[in-house]
Design a protein around this motif. Sequence first.
Motif, PDB file in Angstrom:
ATOM      1  N   GLU A  86       0.809  -1.209   0.000  1.00 30.47           N
ATOM      2  CA  GLU A  86       0.000   0.000   0.000  1.00 30.47           C
ATOM      3  C   GLU A  86       0.853   1.274   0.000  1.00 30.47           C
ATOM      4  O   GLU A  86       0.540   2.243  -0.710  1.00 30.47           O
ATOM      5  CB  GLU A  86      -0.925   0.015   1.220  1.00 30.47           C
ATOM      6  N   ALA A 119      -2.116  11.589  -3.291  1.00 29.34           N
ATOM      7  CA  ALA A 119      -2.844  10.327  -3.302  1.00 29.34           C
ATOM      8  C   ALA A 119      -3.668  10.142  -2.033  1.00 29.34           C
ATOM      9  O   ALA A 119      -4.744   9.545  -2.072  1.00 29.34           O
ATOM     10  CB  ALA A 119      -1.871   9.162  -3.474  1.00 29.34           C
ATOM     11  N   ILE A 120      -3.161  10.641  -0.902  1.00 32.23           N
ATOM     12  CA  ILE A 120      -3.949  10.593   0.334  1.00 32.23           C
ATOM     13  C   ILE A 120      -5.249  11.369   0.151  1.00 32.23           C
ATOM     14  O   ILE A 120      -6.339  10.907   0.516  1.00 32.23           O
ATOM     15  CB  ILE A 120      -3.130  11.160   1.513  1.00 32.23           C
ATOM     16  N   ASN A 142     -12.389   9.882  -2.747  1.00 35.83           N
ATOM     17  CA  ASN A 142     -13.088   8.703  -3.252  1.00 35.83           C
ATOM     18  C   ASN A 142     -13.904   8.027  -2.151  1.00 35.83           C
ATOM     19  O   ASN A 142     -15.056   7.607  -2.384  1.00 35.83           O
ATOM     20  CB  ASN A 142     -12.071   7.703  -3.827  1.00 35.83           C
ATOM     21  N   GLU A 143     -13.323   7.905  -0.971  1.00 38.34           N
ATOM     22  CA  GLU A 143     -14.027   7.218   0.127  1.00 38.34           C
ATOM     23  C   GLU A 143     -15.232   8.000   0.615  1.00 38.34           C
ATOM     24  O   GLU A 143     -16.238   7.412   1.046  1.00 38.34           O
ATOM     25  CB  GLU A 143     -13.055   6.956   1.278  1.00 38.34           C
ATOM     26  N   ARG A 173       1.316   6.481  -7.025  1.00 37.06           N
ATOM     27  CA  ARG A 173       0.157   7.247  -7.492  1.00 37.06           C
ATOM     28  C   ARG A 173       0.376   8.743  -7.221  1.00 37.06           C
ATOM     29  O   ARG A 173       0.079   9.589  -8.073  1.00 37.06           O
ATOM     30  CB  ARG A 173      -1.117   6.746  -6.813  1.00 37.06           C
ATOM     31  N   GLU A 222      -6.732  12.128  -2.691  1.00 37.76           N
ATOM     32  CA  GLU A 222      -7.566  11.446  -3.677  1.00 37.76           C
ATOM     33  C   GLU A 222      -8.341  10.306  -3.024  1.00 37.76           C
ATOM     34  O   GLU A 222      -9.539  10.114  -3.304  1.00 37.76           O
ATOM     35  CB  GLU A 222      -6.691  10.913  -4.808  1.00 37.76           C
ATOM     36  N   THR A 223      -7.689   9.554  -2.150  1.00 37.94           N
ATOM     37  CA  THR A 223      -8.353   8.454  -1.455  1.00 37.94           C
ATOM     38  C   THR A 223      -9.478   8.989  -0.565  1.00 37.94           C
ATOM     39  O   THR A 223     -10.571   8.407  -0.508  1.00 37.94           O
ATOM     40  CB  THR A 223      -7.349   7.645  -0.638  1.00 37.94           C
ATOM     41  N   THR A 224      -9.206  10.068   0.160  1.00 35.71           N
ATOM     42  CA  THR A 224     -10.258  10.676   0.985  1.00 35.71           C
ATOM     43  C   THR A 224     -11.466  11.042   0.126  1.00 35.71           C
ATOM     44  O   THR A 224     -12.613  10.722   0.466  1.00 35.71           O
ATOM     45  CB  THR A 224      -9.746  11.935   1.699  1.00 35.71           C
ATOM     46  N   THR A 231       0.732   3.961  -2.931  1.00 30.96           N
ATOM     47  CA  THR A 231       0.329   5.346  -2.653  1.00 30.96           C
ATOM     48  C   THR A 231       1.372   6.324  -3.162  1.00 30.96           C
ATOM     49  O   THR A 231       1.040   7.340  -3.786  1.00 30.96           O
ATOM     50  CB  THR A 231       0.109   5.539  -1.145  1.00 30.96           C
ATOM     51  N   ARG A 252      -6.982   8.192   9.092  1.00 27.22           N
ATOM     52  CA  ARG A 252      -8.190   8.850   8.579  1.00 27.22           C
ATOM     53  C   ARG A 252      -9.351   8.401   9.445  1.00 27.22           C
ATOM     54  O   ARG A 252      -9.646   7.207   9.518  1.00 27.22           O
ATOM     55  CB  ARG A 252      -8.399   8.492   7.107  1.00 27.22           C
TER      56      ARG A 252
END
Length: 374
Positions: A55, A363-364, A370-371, A62, A366-368, A59, A340
């Motif tokens: 991971e 990327a952090i 998306n989630e 990305r 972007e993940t937030t 990350t 998070r």
Amino acid sequence: MRVTVVGAGVVGTMHAWQAVERGHQVVQIEREAEARGASLRNFGQIWVSGRAGGEELETALRARELWEGIGGRVPGLGFRAIGSLTPVRGPLELAVAEAAVARADAAARGYKLLTPGEARALNRALRGDFTAALYCERDAAVEPRTAQRALRAELSKSPNYTFLPGREVREVVGTGAVRDDHGDVHHADVVVLCTGAWLGGLVRELAGPDLPVRRVRLQMMQTDPLGEPLTTSVADADSFRYYPAYASPALDELDARQPQARTAAEHGMQLLMVQRADGGLTIGDTHEYEHPFAFDTLEDPYDHLTEVVESLLGRPLPKIRRRWAGVYAQCTDTSRVVHRQQVSDGVWLVTGPGGRGMTCSPAIAETTANELGW
């Protein structure tokens, strides 16, 4: 959607970037006139080379892709795809580099083991003696002292973005609503707290005393212009001891037979070095984990770093222009990229990337996004 981002460091600014890019209305609140914490007090390195497999590496890769794309739109970031070199000396350090190149994910990182001549062809400033050098093609750099201003200038072109400096968020007053120390209430569909190493006050009230994040203090320095290009970032073999990608039996053998120098061991040190846009060198760093932190900077680590750098460059360093200390937030479980957590209705805390914040923040964020379904 309305999004409130609290904090204007790199993690907060990348969350604002993601929200604006997705067409949302964003208010970004910063307690200082502008961010002054770890987001500015770092190397500006997009550091893929030492990341743990899985991971963390995914990350970082990305994020590296996102940084390059943003850098193409925002020249003020100073994005440079420069790669890195880690010179090694002797058979024990060489064995650790060879183990890294043998990793299954070595190609994804762009690892290559170079002879001294091949390394100097990439970076002519490395005139010192060394046995070989580990090259990581995917490493890159930006300008940390100006990156947030450049990103905000680009964000400010959007009518959906508002920056409110000099305001400290004091309390949550409802779903997606916070009050600042001016008495103003900011309503949104979601609030993201990206407060960096500020883990007390409102963060403690919302997340509780058992937040799995600690603070880490470091020391760094910057020189006058070198007078020649340093065309890659540079690390030393002590970085093998710090970054998880280099864990191997060869590293265990290095630790057993060739321990760190006393000063480096006492201060949790490694050498990282990158050239700034003005030609100066940013050099570091130390790691201090035990509270309370010292309030002063110590000279022994700087002397050690100077000695290591001069041995690699084969020349004296330029005058040291500035020295500083910084503090960042790191997950206590260092295998985690970030913490998070939903801390209230419509309110999320994103913190603890540690020394990965500058690298991984796009990327952090972007993940937030998306989630949370932005």
